[in-house]
Structure formats: structure tokens, C-alpha cells
Design a protein around this motif. Structure first.
Motif, PDB file in Angstrom:
ATOM      1  N   LEU A  79      42.367   6.994  -1.417  1.00  0.00           N
ATOM      2  CA  LEU A  79      41.678   8.278  -1.364  1.00  0.00           C
ATOM      3  C   LEU A  79      40.448   8.146  -0.473  1.00  0.00           C
ATOM      4  N   ILE A  80      40.405   8.900   0.625  1.00  0.00           N
ATOM      5  CA  ILE A  80      39.275   8.850   1.554  1.00  0.00           C
ATOM      6  C   ILE A  80      38.331  10.000   1.221  1.00  0.00           C
ATOM      7  N   GLY A  81      37.122   9.670   0.845  1.00  0.00           N
ATOM      8  CA  GLY A  81      36.147  10.704   0.495  1.00  0.00           C
ATOM      9  C   GLY A  81      35.234  10.209  -0.596  1.00  0.00           C
ATOM     10  N   SER A  82      34.128  10.897  -0.795  1.00  0.00           N
ATOM     11  CA  SER A  82      33.173  10.505  -1.814  1.00  0.00           C
ATOM     12  C   SER A  82      33.817  10.552  -3.191  1.00  0.00           C
ATOM     13  N   SER A  83      33.513   9.551  -4.011  1.00  0.00           N
ATOM     14  CA  SER A  83      34.087   9.498  -5.356  1.00  0.00           C
ATOM     15  C   SER A  83      33.617  10.658  -6.216  1.00  0.00           C
ATOM     16  N   ARG A  84      32.576  11.344  -5.771  1.00  0.00           N
ATOM     17  CA  ARG A  84      32.068  12.486  -6.540  1.00  0.00           C
ATOM     18  C   ARG A  84      32.788  13.783  -6.201  1.00  0.00           C
ATOM     19  N   THR A  85      33.683  13.758  -5.198  1.00  0.00           N
ATOM     20  CA  THR A  85      34.335  14.994  -4.764  1.00  0.00           C
ATOM     21  C   THR A  85      35.703  15.196  -5.399  1.00  0.00           C
ATOM     22  N   HIS A  86      36.140  14.266  -6.241  1.00  0.00           N
ATOM     23  CA  HIS A  86      37.464  14.415  -6.823  1.00  0.00           C
ATOM     24  C   HIS A  86      37.457  13.941  -8.265  1.00  0.00           C
ATOM     25  N   LYS A  87      38.496  14.306  -8.993  1.00  0.00           N
ATOM     26  CA  LYS A  87      38.679  13.885 -10.382  1.00  0.00           C
ATOM     27  C   LYS A  87      40.076  13.294 -10.540  1.00  0.00           C
ATOM     28  N   LEU A  88      40.451  12.472  -9.610  1.00  0.00           N
ATOM     29  CA  LEU A  88      41.791  11.908  -9.596  1.00  0.00           C
ATOM     30  C   LEU A  88      41.743  10.498 -10.167  1.00  0.00           C
ATOM     31  N   TYR A  89      42.416  10.300 -11.273  1.00  0.00           N
ATOM     32  CA  TYR A  89      42.412   8.999 -11.913  1.00  0.00           C
ATOM     33  C   TYR A  89      43.854   8.536 -12.110  1.00  0.00           C
ATOM     34  N   GLY A  90      44.044   7.257 -12.095  1.00  0.00           N
ATOM     35  CA  GLY A  90      45.385   6.745 -12.321  1.00  0.00           C
ATOM     36  C   GLY A  90      45.499   5.291 -11.914  1.00  0.00           C
ATOM     37  N   LYS A  91      46.698   4.805 -12.024  1.00  0.00           N
ATOM     38  CA  LYS A  91      46.968   3.416 -11.708  1.00  0.00           C
ATOM     39  C   LYS A  91      47.077   3.236 -10.194  1.00  0.00           C
ATOM     40  N   ASN A  92      46.736   2.044  -9.711  1.00  0.00           N
ATOM     41  CA  ASN A  92      46.821   1.713  -8.285  1.00  0.00           C
ATOM     42  C   ASN A  92      46.012   2.693  -7.433  1.00  0.00           C
ATOM     43  N   MET A  93      44.781   2.873  -7.806  1.00  0.00           N
ATOM     44  CA  MET A  93      43.917   3.834  -7.112  1.00  0.00           C
ATOM     45  C   MET A  93      42.829   3.090  -6.339  1.00  0.00           C
ATOM     46  N   MET A  94      42.681   3.445  -5.066  1.00  0.00           N
ATOM     47  CA  MET A  94      41.622   2.875  -4.243  1.00  0.00           C
ATOM     48  C   MET A  94      40.857   4.020  -3.591  1.00  0.00           C
ATOM     49  N   THR A  95      39.545   4.005  -3.750  1.00  0.00           N
ATOM     50  CA  THR A  95      38.699   5.038  -3.161  1.00  0.00           C
ATOM     51  C   THR A  95      37.858   4.430  -2.053  1.00  0.00           C
ATOM     52  N   ILE A  96      37.928   5.005  -0.864  1.00  0.00           N
ATOM     53  CA  ILE A  96      37.049   4.614   0.243  1.00  0.00           C
ATOM     54  C   ILE A  96      35.989   5.690   0.356  1.00  0.00           C
TER      55      ILE A  96
END
Length: 356
Positions: A79-96
């Protein structure tokens, strides 16, 4: 620090992935071409406005229908974007995180461990390179402080006050030349008598309160711009050397062309136009200022013409200062480029030796 989609693709290609397509929801689908079937979904969260697992399922279903494939049960989600802009949670998740370029991994399984570790390692190396480049930039351009501007402005004000106090100058303009001729430049003083110290002193004297005010304001505006771009030392070099060059060219013009030995010149205009010329040269040679080149060059030419027309204006000093500033900045940029190249070679050697 991963900054572009190209960096992400480079890491995925290195791990045996190929892009099979993209969806309308700003997601790119990558699949591995090795034995174990693995899938990576790269989502631009800022554009896609991802808000939950429903959105993710929709992305997966769209990809399956569009490309007639069955994606892995547990794909790796980047997921590309600020961690504050989404509510996506789950397994195998990487936030840039675009706000600070940090990588955050949550609950990745062993099958995606190598990919996640490669992303983290790449980010650390990029951070070291970015820090090294920042250090190079600081060493080349130096730090800047607006205090140097205030000091020069105060010297100009104090010199003007002293000229008024000694009786050679009134607040509205000249009352006699006696208070200024000691510090001013002229063809006789510079070319004949070779009193070169006047090439410095004339820059801090002014003929009227309006003359002083206009130069002080211009000095602050242009000086602050050059300080931010090139640092204190380069600003001082352009200001002083540009002012000296402008004064000498003016004196030479009056001596060899006009045959006038008596006309005196005072003011910081030559040095200020040197700042303007330096800014023009720096902007014209800066690839990051492509959209501003024509505008800034047009503004500079208009300012030069407007301020060189009228009575009691030393236009040759303005033009001389402007051209001197351009030449000085061209020379400064050449030296800076050599220093940057040498520093980048040092960084490349460190990377080759595994120390970065």
C-alpha cells in the motif's frame, strides 16, 4: 527510502515477479514466475481511497475477471500512501508511507519473508544514500543565515546617517559633494589615482533616502533568494565581487568613453544587480526550474531596463553588475559540480565496497 514505483518494480523483478496488468482501482498486479505461485498487489492508497477489506476484495475480483486468472489466496499487499489515509488491515500487509518514506510490515507470512526483507533492506540503503547526498549539498552550498543581510543593510543605513550628519548630504538628496566624494568612485579616483578602496566604500553610500530605501528592499528580497539557494559564502562573494566589478566598469566607461573624470557614483545598485544576474544564471542552469526559466529571465531583464532609465542613474554600473553576477555564478556552479562529482564518486566506491 523508496520514492518511486520504479523502485518497487525493481525489487519485485529481482524476486522473479512480472506485472500482469492493472485495475481501474489504481492497483497493479504482479505474479511470480517461479515454482511457488505468489501474487503481489500494489495499491496507490491516496488515489484509490482504500477504506476496508471490501475494497481489497473488489480489487482482487476485478483482476481475476479482467485477466481470467486465479490469484493467490493470500497475496502480498503493498500500500503506497500515508498510514493515516487508510483503514486497511490484514495479513501480508506492507505500507510504504509517503509522508516519511518509512516501510511498515504487518503480519507477513514466511512465503513473503524474502520480499519484505528486500524492501526493508533497500529502504535502509536508500536512506543512507539520501543522507550522504544531503551532506554533500550542505558542504557544497553551505548553511545560510539572514543575519548577514541585516548586517549589510544596517551598514548602509549607518553610512547614510553619517553622510547626513557630516553635512554633505540631506535626507532628500545632495547638498554638496564634500560628504560623499571621499567614499564615492569616479574615473579620476579609480583609473587615474588608483584608489581601489573606494570600490568597496561606494557600495555603502547613497544619494538620498529614496535611493537608500529602494536598494535596501531590493537587497533583502534578492539576497534572501540567493542565500537560500547558494549559502552565505557564495552570497558574499557575488555581492562584494559583483559590486567591485560594477564600480570598476563604471569608472572605466566614464574614463575611456565619456572622457569624464569628475562624475561620482555611489550606491549598492551594482552589487544588487550582481545578485540578480547570479540568480538568473543559477535558475537557467537548474534542471529543476524548467518552468520558471523564461519567467525569471523576463522579470530580470525588465527590472534591469526599468532601473537603468532616468537621470543620474549609472546604467553601465547596473549592466556591469548584472553581467558580473552571471559570470561569477557560472564559475561557482562549475566548481560546485566538480565537488559534487567527486563526492558522488566517493559514495559509489562506498557502495561498491559494501559500506553503504
Amino acid at each position: 527510502m523508496i520514492t518511486t514505483g520504479r523502485d518497487i518494480e525493481t525489487i519485485l523483478f529481482k524476486n522473479g515477479y512480472n506485472q500482469i496488468g492493472a485495475t481501474r482501482r489504481h492497483a497493479k498486479i504482479y505474479m511470480s514466475n517461479i515454482r511457488e505461485l505468489k501474487t503481489v498487489i500494489v495499491i496507490e492508497a491516496i488515489q484509490a481511497e482504500v477504506s476496508g477489506t471490501c475494497s481489497l476484495n473488489a480489487v482482487i475480483r476485478e483482476a481475476e475477471e479482467k485477466y481470467n486468472i486465479l490469484l493467490a489466496v493470500d497475496p502480498l499487499i503493498i500500500l503506497i500512501g500515508s498510514s493515516r489515509t487508510h483503514k486497511l488491515y490484514g495479513k501480508n500487509m506492507m505500507t510504504i508511507d509517503c509522508s516519511d518514506s518509512k516501510i511498515k510490515c504487518r503480519g507477513y507470512s514466511a512465503r513473503y519473508e524474502k520480499e519484505c526483507l528486500d524492501f526493508i533492506d533497500f529502504s535502509k540503503k536508500q536512506r543512507k544514500i539520501a543522507k550522504a547526498n544531503l551532506d554533500i549539498s550542505k558542504r557544497v552550498n553551505g548553511n545560510y543565515s539572514t543575519w548577514i543581510l541585516y548586517i549589510i543593510m544596517m551598514i548602509n543605513v549607518c553610512c547614510f546617517y553619517n553622510a547626513v550628519k557630516t553635512g554633505g548630504l540631506g535626507f532628500a538628496g545632495y547638498t554638496s559633494n564634500n560628504g560623499l566624494e571621499v567614499y564615492a568612485i569616479s574615473a579620476k579616483a579609480i583609473i587615474v589615482n588608483k584608489e581601489y578602496v573606494r570600490l568597496i566604500s561606494y557600495m555603502f553610500e547613497h544619494g538620498s533616502i529614496g535611493h537608500l530605501f529602494g536598494n535596501v528592499v531590493s537587497l533583502f528580497l534578492l539576497g534572501k533568494m540567493l542565500l537560500k539557494r547558494k549559502g552565505t559564502l557564495r552570497f558574499l562573494a557575488v555581492y562584494m565581487l559583483g559590486g567591485i566589478s560594477a564600480g570598476y566598469l563604471s569608472s572605466a566607461y566614464h574614463y575611456f568613453v565619456m572622457k569624464d573624470l569628475q562624475t561620482i557614483t555611489v550606491g549598492a545598485s551594482g552589487a544588487i544587480f550582481a545578485l540578480l544576474g547570479a540568480l538568473v544564471m543559477d535558475v537557467l542552469t537548474d534542471d529543476n526550474m524548467i518552468g520558471m526559466k523564461k519567467r525569471f529571465a523576463g522579470f530580470a531583464c525588465a527590472m534591469l531596463i526599468f532601473n537603468s532609465i532616468g537621470f543620474n542613474i549609472d546604467w553601465i554600473g547596473h549592466v556591469g553588475g548584472f553581467l558580473s553576477g552571471m559570470l561569477l555564478m557560472w564559475y561557482i556552479n562549475k566548481i560546485d559540480q566538480i565537488v559534487m562529482n567527486l563526492s558522488e564518486m566517493k559514495i559509489c566506491n562506498l557502495k561498491a565496497n559494501g559500506r553503504m
